[in-house]
Design a protein around this motif. Structure first.
Motif, PDB file in Angstrom:
ATOM      1  N   VAL A 410       0.854  -1.185   0.000  1.00  0.00           N
ATOM      2  CA  VAL A 410       0.000   0.000   0.000  1.00  0.00           C
ATOM      3  C   VAL A 410       0.891   1.237   0.000  1.00  0.00           C
ATOM      4  O   VAL A 410       1.710   1.422   0.907  1.00  0.00           O
ATOM      5  N   THR A 411       0.727   2.062  -1.013  1.00  0.00           N
ATOM      6  CA  THR A 411       1.485   3.308  -1.082  1.00  0.00           C
ATOM      7  C   THR A 411       0.860   4.335  -0.157  1.00  0.00           C
ATOM      8  O   THR A 411      -0.358   4.554  -0.187  1.00  0.00           O
ATOM      9  N   VAL A 412       1.661   4.952   0.663  1.00  0.00           N
ATOM     10  CA  VAL A 412       1.190   5.953   1.613  1.00  0.00           C
ATOM     11  C   VAL A 412       1.514   7.330   1.041  1.00  0.00           C
ATOM     12  O   VAL A 412       2.687   7.675   0.884  1.00  0.00           O
ATOM     13  N   PRO A 413       0.496   8.120   0.709  1.00  0.00           N
ATOM     14  CA  PRO A 413       0.766   9.429   0.099  1.00  0.00           C
ATOM     15  C   PRO A 413       1.327  10.416   1.113  1.00  0.00           C
ATOM     16  O   PRO A 413       1.114  10.265   2.319  1.00  0.00           O
ATOM     17  N   PRO A 414       2.052  11.432   0.646  1.00  0.00           N
ATOM     18  CA  PRO A 414       2.510  12.471   1.570  1.00  0.00           C
ATOM     19  C   PRO A 414       1.332  13.289   2.076  1.00  0.00           C
ATOM     20  O   PRO A 414       0.218  13.202   1.552  1.00  0.00           O
ATOM     21  N   ALA A 415       1.578  14.088   3.099  1.00  0.00           N
ATOM     22  CA  ALA A 415       0.526  14.933   3.666  1.00  0.00           C
ATOM     23  C   ALA A 415      -0.078  15.801   2.574  1.00  0.00           C
ATOM     24  O   ALA A 415       0.647  16.421   1.790  1.00  0.00           O
ATOM     25  N   PRO A 416      -1.431  15.854   2.488  1.00  0.00           N
ATOM     26  CA  PRO A 416      -2.062  16.599   1.402  1.00  0.00           C
ATOM     27  C   PRO A 416      -1.908  18.105   1.523  1.00  0.00           C
ATOM     28  O   PRO A 416      -1.947  18.819   0.526  1.00  0.00           O
ATOM     29  N   VAL A 417      -1.741  18.596   2.734  1.00  0.00           N
ATOM     30  CA  VAL A 417      -1.575  20.025   2.961  1.00  0.00           C
ATOM     31  C   VAL A 417      -0.289  20.225   3.746  1.00  0.00           C
ATOM     32  O   VAL A 417      -0.076  19.587   4.781  1.00  0.00           O
ATOM     33  N   THR A 418       0.575  21.077   3.240  1.00  0.00           N
ATOM     34  CA  THR A 418       1.836  21.333   3.939  1.00  0.00           C
ATOM     35  C   THR A 418       1.980  22.824   4.186  1.00  0.00           C
ATOM     36  O   THR A 418       1.336  23.647   3.542  1.00  0.00           O
ATOM     37  N   ALA A 419       2.828  23.152   5.131  1.00  0.00           N
ATOM     38  CA  ALA A 419       3.077  24.547   5.456  1.00  0.00           C
ATOM     39  C   ALA A 419       3.866  25.201   4.330  1.00  0.00           C
ATOM     40  O   ALA A 419       4.666  24.551   3.651  1.00  0.00           O
ATOM     41  N   THR A 420       3.660  26.498   4.150  1.00  0.00           N
ATOM     42  CA  THR A 420       4.447  27.227   3.159  1.00  0.00           C
ATOM     43  C   THR A 420       5.851  27.422   3.691  1.00  0.00           C
ATOM     44  O   THR A 420       6.123  27.266   4.878  1.00  0.00           O
ATOM     45  N   ALA A 421       6.751  27.766   2.807  1.00  0.00           N
ATOM     46  CA  ALA A 421       8.130  28.011   3.234  1.00  0.00           C
ATOM     47  C   ALA A 421       8.166  29.088   4.294  1.00  0.00           C
ATOM     48  O   ALA A 421       8.918  29.018   5.264  1.00  0.00           O
ATOM     49  N   THR A 422       7.323  30.118   4.130  1.00  0.00           N
ATOM     50  CA  THR A 422       7.304  31.205   5.105  1.00  0.00           C
ATOM     51  C   THR A 422       6.888  30.696   6.470  1.00  0.00           C
ATOM     52  O   THR A 422       7.476  31.036   7.496  1.00  0.00           O
ATOM     53  N   ALA A 423       5.887  29.825   6.495  1.00  0.00           N
ATOM     54  CA  ALA A 423       5.362  29.355   7.781  1.00  0.00           C
ATOM     55  C   ALA A 423       6.373  28.517   8.533  1.00  0.00           C
ATOM     56  O   ALA A 423       6.383  28.498   9.759  1.00  0.00           O
ATOM     57  N   THR A 424       7.251  27.837   7.837  1.00  0.00           N
ATOM     58  CA  THR A 424       8.196  26.961   8.525  1.00  0.00           C
ATOM     59  C   THR A 424       9.525  27.633   8.819  1.00  0.00           C
ATOM     60  O   THR A 424      10.338  27.079   9.538  1.00  0.00           O
ATOM     61  N   THR A 425       9.748  28.823   8.255  1.00  0.00           N
ATOM     62  CA  THR A 425      11.022  29.474   8.500  1.00  0.00           C
ATOM     63  C   THR A 425      10.882  30.796   9.238  1.00  0.00           C
ATOM     64  O   THR A 425      11.874  31.432   9.541  1.00  0.00           O
ATOM     65  N   GLN A 426       9.639  31.203   9.515  1.00  0.00           N
ATOM     66  CA  GLN A 426       9.454  32.472  10.194  1.00  0.00           C
ATOM     67  C   GLN A 426      10.030  32.418  11.605  1.00  0.00           C
ATOM     68  O   GLN A 426      10.245  31.349  12.152  1.00  0.00           O
ATOM     69  N   GLU A 427      10.258  33.605  12.161  1.00  0.00           N
ATOM     70  CA  GLU A 427      10.791  33.674  13.522  1.00  0.00           C
ATOM     71  C   GLU A 427       9.837  32.955  14.468  1.00  0.00           C
ATOM     72  O   GLU A 427       8.631  33.162  14.452  1.00  0.00           O
ATOM     73  N   GLU A 428      10.399  32.060  15.254  1.00  0.00           N
ATOM     74  CA  GLU A 428       9.571  31.281  16.164  1.00  0.00           C
ATOM     75  C   GLU A 428       9.032  32.137  17.299  1.00  0.00           C
ATOM     76  O   GLU A 428       9.700  33.048  17.763  1.00  0.00           O
ATOM     77  N   PRO A 429       7.824  31.839  17.759  1.00  0.00           N
ATOM     78  CA  PRO A 429       7.319  32.574  18.906  1.00  0.00           C
ATOM     79  C   PRO A 429       8.131  32.250  20.139  1.00  0.00           C
ATOM     80  O   PRO A 429       8.695  31.174  20.265  1.00  0.00           O
ATOM     81  N   GLY A 430       8.184  33.195  21.054  1.00  0.00           N
ATOM     82  CA  GLY A 430       8.822  32.933  22.332  1.00  0.00           C
ATOM     83  C   GLY A 430      10.292  33.287  22.384  1.00  0.00           C
ATOM     84  O   GLY A 430      10.935  33.074  23.386  1.00  0.00           O
ATOM     85  N   GLU A 431      10.870  33.825  21.292  1.00  0.00           N
ATOM     86  CA  GLU A 431      12.285  34.158  21.328  1.00  0.00           C
ATOM     87  C   GLU A 431      12.561  35.385  22.181  1.00  0.00           C
ATOM     88  O   GLU A 431      13.619  35.534  22.757  1.00  0.00           O
ATOM     89  N   GLU A 432      11.574  36.268  22.228  1.00  0.00           N
ATOM     90  CA  GLU A 432      11.795  37.509  22.961  1.00  0.00           C
ATOM     91  C   GLU A 432      11.831  37.258  24.460  1.00  0.00           C
ATOM     92  O   GLU A 432      11.380  36.225  24.939  1.00  0.00           O
ATOM     93  N   GLU A 433      12.353  38.219  25.190  1.00  0.00           N
ATOM     94  CA  GLU A 433      12.425  38.095  26.641  1.00  0.00           C
ATOM     95  C   GLU A 433      11.032  38.172  27.237  1.00  0.00           C
ATOM     96  O   GLU A 433      10.164  38.893  26.746  1.00  0.00           O
ATOM     97  N   ALA A 434      10.784  37.393  28.255  1.00  0.00           N
ATOM     98  CA  ALA A 434       9.484  37.428  28.915  1.00  0.00           C
ATOM     99  C   ALA A 434       9.221  38.825  29.475  1.00  0.00           C
ATOM    100  O   ALA A 434      10.114  39.478  30.005  1.00  0.00           O
ATOM    101  N   GLU A 435       7.987  39.268  29.323  1.00  0.00           N
ATOM    102  CA  GLU A 435       7.625  40.592  29.828  1.00  0.00           C
ATOM    103  C   GLU A 435       7.184  40.458  31.278  1.00  0.00           C
ATOM    104  O   GLU A 435       6.031  40.190  31.574  1.00  0.00           O
ATOM    105  N   GLU A 436       8.121  40.609  32.151  1.00  0.00           N
ATOM    106  CA  GLU A 436       7.846  40.507  33.576  1.00  0.00           C
ATOM    107  C   GLU A 436       8.360  41.755  34.275  1.00  0.00           C
ATOM    108  O   GLU A 436       9.340  42.366  33.844  1.00  0.00           O
ATOM    109  N   GLU A 437       7.709  42.128  35.319  1.00  0.00           N
ATOM    110  CA  GLU A 437       8.192  43.263  36.091  1.00  0.00           C
ATOM    111  C   GLU A 437       9.551  42.922  36.693  1.00  0.00           C
ATOM    112  O   GLU A 437       9.757  41.845  37.224  1.00  0.00           O
ATOM    113  N   ARG A 438      10.464  43.849  36.600  1.00  0.00           N
ATOM    114  CA  ARG A 438      11.823  43.596  37.027  1.00  0.00           C
ATOM    115  C   ARG A 438      12.084  44.116  38.432  1.00  0.00           C
ATOM    116  O   ARG A 438      13.207  44.326  38.792  1.00  0.00           O
ATOM    117  N   GLY A 439      11.112  44.274  39.271  1.00  0.00           N
ATOM    118  CA  GLY A 439      11.337  44.874  40.590  1.00  0.00           C
ATOM    119  C   GLY A 439      12.525  44.273  41.317  1.00  0.00           C
ATOM    120  O   GLY A 439      13.168  43.346  40.867  1.00  0.00           O
TER     121      GLY A 439
END
Length: 552
Positions: A410-439
């Motif tokens: 049985v041939t298994v087809p690849p995923a019918p819908v894939t992410a665009t190049a932009t979606a897989t290479t964009q800046e990942e969420p969470g890279e920035e510093e957490a916004e917390e009070e620095r008291g």
């Protein structure tokens, strides 16, 4: 395997036998004997447990096929016949890219080239009635996702459910690492002989991680967090079937030795499949000099100078790497405790340059070197080393095939819908510093980071993955502000000149770092003292910094 089959109810028993280094080992086996190339350990286990699994109605799904899943499937049938058993055996193939190397534009000189396949070939085998499914190189999580797809009837569009099963599979893939093995806070539990984890999967993709009653170790939010951070690399966990968003994972206690995983969101997978390429990189050897007592640095300098001047220029290896490990203690009560180790590692494409020449030079130094000269062992003839690298192949170029127990393909087809190049290479969420009070954090004390944070580390080819998590919310607020890439470079000087990616995972109270190039050409190349970065996290936890006393 016997413990898992007898310890409690089970529907499917999975086994992950493949690592990047394993594929190189299996490739060298296959060079010696083309009928090999699979994990023979699995057959030895099955010899004892196949009848038990069939008796209990437990299906077995393993990637032990390595480079030769069809041959392992035949070997399982032969073993079963010798025991008077008749299991239905299916296998998955198509991951082996070596026969199509030139067509796919892969480099020359490869010993193995294997695409990481997904879960749907496994599901086809199970739907076809298989009691045992053998695969080659699939993603580790696919061993869990495949049975879930077959049981719940998911299709390629059920992204959230698939992502939830991927997370459960990732927790299970390293066995006892989810039940207290290699756990930063191992003293919290009896981990002398931790049991193996299991996942109770639900139709929506959520799960509960637990273990059989009476087995050792523990399943806690901490042990599951540690395994979730292992060898991931950012919030988007890419796979052939789905991209699992690790920043959406929720972990909650569900009773003793039970942790619920839910909330996992899935996105379309990338349009390419990762492929692992293994080749021989050359030959390596090492000499370890023992330096005892006083003047350690001066003795090391003399040894290095004498050795390098003693090498014939025409026989000098292409690479010489010296490392001095100051394992010595002042005024030590034993000679071993008074000694440091000076390690010379050499590499070259010519085995003659890393063999007898090293022994010749070391022997000549024996009566003419630093006082107390001796080696941990005489230099050997040297050995070949491997190189691992990743490539990315269009999913449609890979022939994923399920071979059912009745022989149908049985041939298994690849995923019918894939992410665009932009979606897989964009800046990942969470890279920035957490916004917390620095008291004002209040009074601080110089102390090891490991008093307030756990860590788990490992390898991805030549890169090191390092996950660090806080045990409570106040600790997380401090950790997310404090442990920047700049501080990481200070605490781990080996990383100072290397690219580092940092990602925040607030749901897990964790920071994930990927350190590019720390491991050189991968584990088989033995680039550094800890070639798989297994203890990198523990080194970080041992480093001292100013920590608020309120957290200690």
């Amino acid at each position: 395997m016997r413990e898992m089959l007898t310890g409690g109810p089970l529907d499917v028993l999975t086994g992950d036998y493949l690592a990047e280094l394993t594929m190189l080992i299996l490739a060298r086996d296959r060079l010696k004997d083309p009928s090999l190339g699979y994990a023979r350990t699995f057959l030895r286990q099955l010899e004892e447990c196949l009848g038990l699994a069939l008796e209990r109605g437990v299906r077995i799904v393993v990637n032990a096929g390595g480079l030769n899943p069809a041959r392992l499937a035949d070997a399982v049938r032969e073993l079963a016949k010798s025991q008077g058993l008749d299991p239905a055996v299916g296998h998955v193939e198509g991951d082996d890219l070596l026969p199509r190397r030139r067509e796919l534009g892969l480099p020359d000189g490869l010993l193995a080239a294997n695409a990481y396949l997904g879960a749907f070939g496994i599901a086809e085998c199970l739907r076809g009635g298989a009691d045992v499914v053998v695969t080659g190189r699939v993603t580790d999580a696919a061993l869990v996702v495949g049975p879930a797809v077959a049981h719940f009837g998911w299709d390629a569009g059920d992204l959230d459910a698939l992502a939830g099963a991927v997370v459960a599979g990732h927790v299970l893939e390293c066995g006892a690492q989810a039940t207290g093995g290699n756990y930063a806070f191992f003293r919290d539990h009896d981990v002398t002989r931790p049991g193996f984890p299991l996942a109770e999967l639900r139709a929506d993709g959520s799960s509960v991680i637990t273990k059989h009653p009476g087995t050792g170790g523990a399943v806690t939010v901490g042990t599951v967090t540690a395994q979730l951070l292992y060898e991931t690399g950012g919030p988007r966990y890419l796979g052939p079937d789905v991209t699992a968003r690790l920043d959406t994972v929720r972990l909650t206690g569900d009773g003793p030795d039970r942790v619920r995983i839910d909330g996992v969101r899935g996105e379309a997978p990338p349009a390419t499949l990762k492929a692992g390429l293994n080749r021989l990189g050359g030959h390596r050897n090492e000499v370890v000099f023992v330096l005892t007592g006083l003047d350690i640095e001066a003795k090391a300098a003399l040894a290095r100078r004498q050795f390098e001047e003693g090498l014939a220029p025409e026989r000098r290896p292409a690479e010489l790497r010296w490392t001095l490990a100051r394992t010595d203690h002042a005024d030590a009560a034993t000679e071993e405790a008074a000694s440091a180790l000076l390690r010379l590692t050499v590499r070259d494409g010519d085995p003659a340059r890393v063999g007898r020449e090293l022994g010749r030079v070391a022997v000549e130094m024996g009566l003419a070197g630093y006082p107390g000269f001796h080696l941990t062992a005489p230099p050997g003839p040297g050995a070949p080393y491997g190189v691992f690298e990743a490539a990315y192949i269009a999913a449609g170029e890979v022939g994923h095939t399920a071979v059912l127990p009745d022989g149908r393909r049985v041939t298994v087809p690849p995923a019918p819908v894939t992410a665009t190049a932009t979606a897989t290479t964009q800046e990942e969420p969470g890279e920035e510093e957490a916004e917390e009070e620095r008291g004002d954090p209040g009074p601080t004390r110089r102390a090891p980071l490991g008093l307030v944070a756990g860590a788990r580390s490992g390898d991805k080819g030549g890169d090191a993955n390092l996950g660090v998590w806080a045990r409570d919310e106040p600790g997380w607020r401090w950790l997310s502000r404090t442990l920047t890439t700049e501080l990481l470079r200070e605490l781990l000087p080996e990383t100072a000149e290397l690219p580092i990616a940092r990602h925040l995972l607030p749901n897990l109270r964790a920071i994930d770092f990927t350190i590019t190039g720390l491991l050189g050409e991968g584990v088989a190349a033995q680039h550094r003292f800890d070639p798989q970065a297994k203890a990198l996290g523990e080194w970080l936890r041992s480093r001292r910094l100013d920590i608020p006393e309120a957290l200690l």
